[in-house]
Design a protein around this motif. Structure first.
Motif, short mmCIF file in Angstrom:
data_model
loop_
_atom_site.label_atom_id
_atom_site.label_comp_id
_atom_site.label_asym_id
_atom_site.label_seq_id
_atom_site.Cartn_x
_atom_site.Cartn_y
_atom_site.Cartn_z
N LYS A 1 0.83 -1.21 0.00
CA LYS A 1 0.00 0.00 0.00
C LYS A 1 0.86 1.25 0.00
CE LYS A 1 -3.97 -1.88 2.48
NZ LYS A 1 -4.68 -1.75 3.78
N TRP B 1 -0.83 -7.33 -5.27
CA TRP B 1 -2.04 -7.27 -4.46
C TRP B 1 -3.02 -8.35 -4.90
CZ3 TRP B 1 -3.02 -5.07 -0.02
CH2 TRP B 1 -4.33 -4.82 0.39
N ASN C 1 -6.41 -10.67 -3.25
CA ASN C 1 -7.36 -9.61 -2.94
C ASN C 1 -8.20 -9.35 -4.17
OD1 ASN C 1 -6.60 -8.68 -0.18
ND2 ASN C 1 -4.62 -8.42 -1.21
N GLU D 1 -7.97 0.80 -1.87
CA GLU D 1 -7.77 0.54 -0.44
C GLU D 1 -7.52 1.88 0.25
OE1 GLU D 1 -7.72 -2.32 1.40
OE2 GLU D 1 -8.53 -3.31 -0.40
#
Length: 919
Positions: free
Chosen positions: A819, A833, A838, A845
RNA sequence: GGCUCGGUGGUGAAAUUGGUAUACACGUCAGACUUAAAAUCUGAUUGCUGAAUAAGCAGUGUGGGUUCGAGUCCCACCCGAGCCACCA
């Protein structure tokens, strides 16, 4: 695991994203603006630096929950398009739109969030009709006027240039020497806004100081006094100038000065060669000489006139003026060191206290009177330039002798001259009105029609003369009424078929059908203005045009250039990125426009950008400016093909401070590419991937950490962390990096943000390395370089909160890392990711939050100094008081050695940082 | 001449704003793995004295100052960059 292949990853990731922004959504807004670009052909490294790096901030802001509006467009009018037409026979429009199409494709490879849905292209009639609208509003308010003055003229481009576009006497575009030519053209009265454009000391917006100072210097406010000098020997003639056409200027020359206190030292008067009184003042026996002088000085280019080693030249006119304060008769000279366009074009010569006047007087043998001295009784003659003083004590000045200058002498003299009515206080500006007419094709047509008939009718009705430039324009000797194009007839569209070849006439004049037009006022034959607006006009308000409609709503029936509700919501721009070279041009002009638009009540802001940030310049690897002739161009497309867009972005962010001027370093980009590869490979070390999923790691907030002996005790009794596999060191690194990266991006310190992530990666890699693929570590207890400063990390760092050895990188850590990296390297993080299984995009996010309690370490390094010199450093528990610290520090053998077993006389203690014993 | 920034290793640069100078990266050197090279990994890397991963000294353009302590603050100077400039 497959190898990191940027090209595959990047295309795949990009296809997932959408960047259009709905401007009507409620919530926190963030308007990120980057100077739109000229469609010159291909994106170069400078474009990447200017656009890809600010995207990091845009992406961070998005993850922080802001609606980020980062619109893009093209500053599409301008000379290169026309030059391409002349050189290669391509129509400027086609050339421009081809380039735009190509550049937009290249822009896509950056992986930036820029919004093209609200795109602005200034060469679209839909855009420039609003240029015309603004121009007409300015005309209405008397801010646009036609004037005939000496102007900067570029002989190559065959056009007038604004002062701001003359660089060292040369054209900013083609580099030709600019000459002075008398041209009739449109001006914008920016000088009327000079006061409002001046920056206060502590402005409310965050703009760079060099820019503010630069603009203030350029505006050049100067407070002085205009002093009238009676011309001796001329009676009752009106010596009015077009600058001072007032009755009181009879028999007088008016000089402007900031130093009235030196008036007793006036020994001559100088006027500029262009001064309208030159003819009247020149006596017959000096006529020839003066005329010749004027001729030669006119021939001098701007460059010669200003840079010829300041050698003074000049001639005597044969006339004299009388100094009002002492009735001295002094000669009037003509010299081109006096600038006609500044002040009154006349200067009183005070060689005793002005170095330029001194040089002039020396050269021509004029008298030199000392009026400012080092001491009140100093009567030594002024013999060298060093004797010329601007501050000191007034001498040889009658009742003013003995006063200190500037204060109080200056004020007293001002008062005296005003009282006697010999002088008037006056504020002068260096800033000139902005000339906006360009004798070129590829620009906004000036929305004005010239009508002979209207003028004839009007002048018959009008008994009084009108003002040239406001009501009428002189064209080839005839008077034409200036008829603004009615708003309903906008836009005045640029005709497609014209002859671009420069032949001393604007290209638009060749489109005869277009030029000929029925006068909207009287219906008779009339003609259009054949010139176009300076392209800086276009760029002065484009940031408002982005705010013209909400997505998927009607764009028709526009009454204004922008939607007022959107402007109210989105302006001012939160951050404006651009080049320092626009200090005196674009950013000053656009501030002027915003203040004007506010004055007519269509917007309600004073400054259009809350913060302004300058980018630097990427030079070629050889340290020279990148150019084809140097052969040092680094093509971003090639670099993207080799290392990927993520690496290029990351390198540009990492190479130094954002305003740095630095060469492209081929080794540097390999370094960041390597970093990305390591991030990629670290995926394999994520614990859950080898040990199965589940046991979701998450940090929850709880009570403060309270560790009695952090050196020995682990944190298994606290309930702060549900993932017991994270050690206190793990948490420290994670939270510290979250804090650092977020703060640094907002502070436009991308380089240190990247460094912080590299450090954390080094920590995580070392951890993974220790854990090993099957627990077979070759360095089981070696503390890494990165973690060593925490202290005794062989004890603290390697044990998880439940007391078991830390085995690998946890999902929490890795995902948090991704992130943080996402704004910098949007593609690779997206892919990883997804590989972490995910579903959502990583860019949707939210930005991780740090917990301040973990940012502080439990063990700090206490520096121990003796007499200010570092002698030892001890790992101690954070927060210990002076007593405890003293005890530990005094126990150090090194300290004892330097203290010599004597108790210190004084002890300085800085908590968690250092202790200093003064012997 | 004016204004505004700067001057730190071989290089790009960090430094919690007065508290361990040189983080991070490049480059270089050494080692591991390789038939070899590349790639990768590990380590070293401000200078000087030392065999040393012992100890010490010096060290952020120069010279002074303030301070227990200065890359950081103050004074003077030197050098460089950018912008403006015969603006009276």
């Amino acid at each position: 695991m497959v190898k990191y292949q940027p090209s595959k990853v990047e295309e795949k990731s990009r296809n997932k994203w959408k960047n259009e922004v709905d401007l009507s959504v409620p919530g926190k807004k963030f308007y990120l603006l980057v100077e739109f670009t000229y469609p010159s052909g291909d994106l170069h490294m400078g474009h990447w630096f200017a656009f890809a790096v600010p995207d990091i901030l845009a992406r961070l802001k998005r993850m922080q929950g802001y609606t980020v509006f980062a619109p893009q467009g093209f500053d599409a009018f301008g000379l290169p398009a026309e030059n391409a037409a002349i050189k290669r026979g391509i129509h400027p429009k086609d050339w421009t739109y081809d380039n735009i199409a190509r550049m937009k494709k290249q822009f896509a490879s950056m992986g930036a969030v820029y919004d093209w849905e609200h795109e602005v292209i200034t060469s679209e009639p839909d855009y420039y009709r609003w240029n015309q609208w603004i121009f007409l509003k300015m005309y209405e308010k008397g801010l646009a006027y036609k004037g005939k003055t000496l102007s900067n003229w570029c002989p190559t481009d065959q056009t007038v240039l604004a002062n701001e576009n003359v660089e060292n006497g040369k054209c900013w575009r083609c580099g030709s020497e600019v000459i002075q030519k008398e041209v009739e053209q449109w001006f914008l009265k920016i000088t009327e806004y000079a006061d409002r454009l001046e920056w206060p000391d502590g402005p409310e917006v965050d703009w760079p100081k060099p820019l503010r100072e630069g603009q203030n210097n350029w505006i050049g406010k100067s407070e002085g006094i205009e002093i009238s000098f009676q011309v001796s020997g001329i009676r009752n003639q009106v010596l009015g100038t077009n600058r001072n056409p007032k009755p009181e200027t009879r028999n007088q020359i008016i000089a402007y000065t900031k130093f009235p206190e030196t008036i007793f030292g006036v020994t001559y008067m100088v006027i500029a060669p262009e001064h309208p009184l030159v003819g009247q003042l020149t006596t017959d026996e000096h006529k020839k000489e003066v005329e010749e002088y004027i001729k030669t000085s006119q021939k001098k280019s701007e460059l010669e006139r200003t840079s010829l080693e300041k050698q003074k030249t000049g001639v005597f006119t044969g006339s004299y003026v009388v100094n009002p304060v002492n009735l001295q008769k002094v000669p009037i000279w003509v010299a081109d060191y006096v600038i006609f366009t500044y002040g009154t074009g006349a200067v009183m010569g005070v060689p005793g206290s002005d170095v330029r006047d001194f040089a002039f007087a020396k050269k021509f043998g004029l008298e030199i009177i000392k009026v400012i001295a080092k001491k009140p009784d100093d009567q030594s003659p002024v013999e060298t330039a060093e004797d010329v003083l601007e501050e000191g004590w007034i001498v040889n000045s009658g009742q003013f002798d003995g006063l200190a200058t500037p204060d109080p002498a200056k004020g007293k003299m001002m008062e005296y001259l005003s009282e006697k009515d010999w002088g008037k206080c006056k504020v002068n500006y260096h800033l000139h009105d902005w000339s906006v007419s360009r004798q070129r094709y590829w620009g906004t047509p000036i929305p004005v029609i010239y009508c002979v008939n209207c003028w004839e009718v009007k002048s018959e009705k009008l008994k009084v003369k009108s003002v040239e430039g406001k009501d009428y324009s002189l064209i080839e000797g005839d008077r034409y009424a200036i008829v603004p194009v009615p708003e309903k007839d906008l836009p005045v569209e640029l005709p497609y078929d014209v002859d671009f070849a420069p032949r001393g006439k604007p290209p638009l004049a060749t489109a005869e059908d277009w030029v000929r037009v029925k006068c909207p006022n009287c219906g008779e034959e009339a003609m259009r203005d054949v010139e176009t607006l300076d392209t800086f006009f276009d760029s002065s308000w484009y940031f408002l045009r982005y705010l013209r409609y909400v997505l998927n709503t009607s764009k028709k029936d526009e009454k204004l250039p922008f939607a007022q509700d959107l402007v109210a919501k989105w302006m001012p721009v939160d951050i404006y990125f651009g080049g320092a070279e626009h200090t005196l041009g674009h950013t000053l002009y656009s501030r002027f426009f915003v203040k004007f638009l506010k004055s007519i009540g269509v917007i309600n802001i004073d400054e259009y950008a809350q913060r302004r940030v300058h980018h630097g310049v990427i030079l070629g690897p050889d340290g020279q400016r990148m150019s084809k002739s140097h052969g040092n161009v680094v093509n971003p497309d090639d670099e993207v093909a080799k290392y990927g867009a993520d690496a290029v972005r990351l390198y540009l962010a990492f190479l130094g401070p954002y305003d740095l001027v630095a060469p492209w370093d081929p080794g540097g980009i390999r370094g960041v590419y390597h970093f990305l590869e390591r991030v990629w490979k670290l995926f394999e070390a994520v614990e859950e991937l080898s040990g199965g999923y589940g046991n979701e790691a998450r940090i929850v907030k709880g009570k403060a950490v309270n560790v009695k002996d952090a050196k020995r005790q682990t944190l298994n009794e606290t309930s702060l962390v549900t993932d017991k596999r994270l050690t206190i060191d793990d948490l420290y690194w994670m939270h510290k990096t979250i804090k650092k990266v977020g703060e640094d991006i907002e502070g436009i310190k991308f380089n240190t943000a990247v460094a912080a992530m590299m450090e954390w990666l080094n920590y995580l890699s070392a951890k993974a390395h220790r854990a090993g693929p099957a627990g077979s570590s070759s360095h089981p207890t070696s503390s890494t370089k990165s973690s060593s400063h925490i202290g005794d990390s062989s004890l603290v760092g390697l044990r998880a909160l439940d007391g078991t050895p830390s085995v690998a990188v946890t999902r929490t850590e890795y995902e948090t890392f991704l992130k943080l990296l996402a704004p910098f390297a949007p593609h690779i993080t997206e892919e990883l990711w997804e590989m972490m299984q995910n579903k959502k995009s990583i860019h949707d996010e939210s930005w991780p939050e740090y917990d301040g309690r973990f940012v502080k370490t439990q063990v700090v390094t206490l520096v121990v100094q003796v007499n200010g010199k570092v002698r030892d450093s001890l790992p101690v528990k954070a927060g210990i008081d002076q007593k405890e610290a003293e005890k530990l520090a005094l126990a150090s053998e090194k300290v004892q050695r330097f203290l010599g077993n004597k108790p210190p006389q004084k002890t300085i203690f800085v908590k968690d940082r250092l202790i200093n014993f003064v012997a």
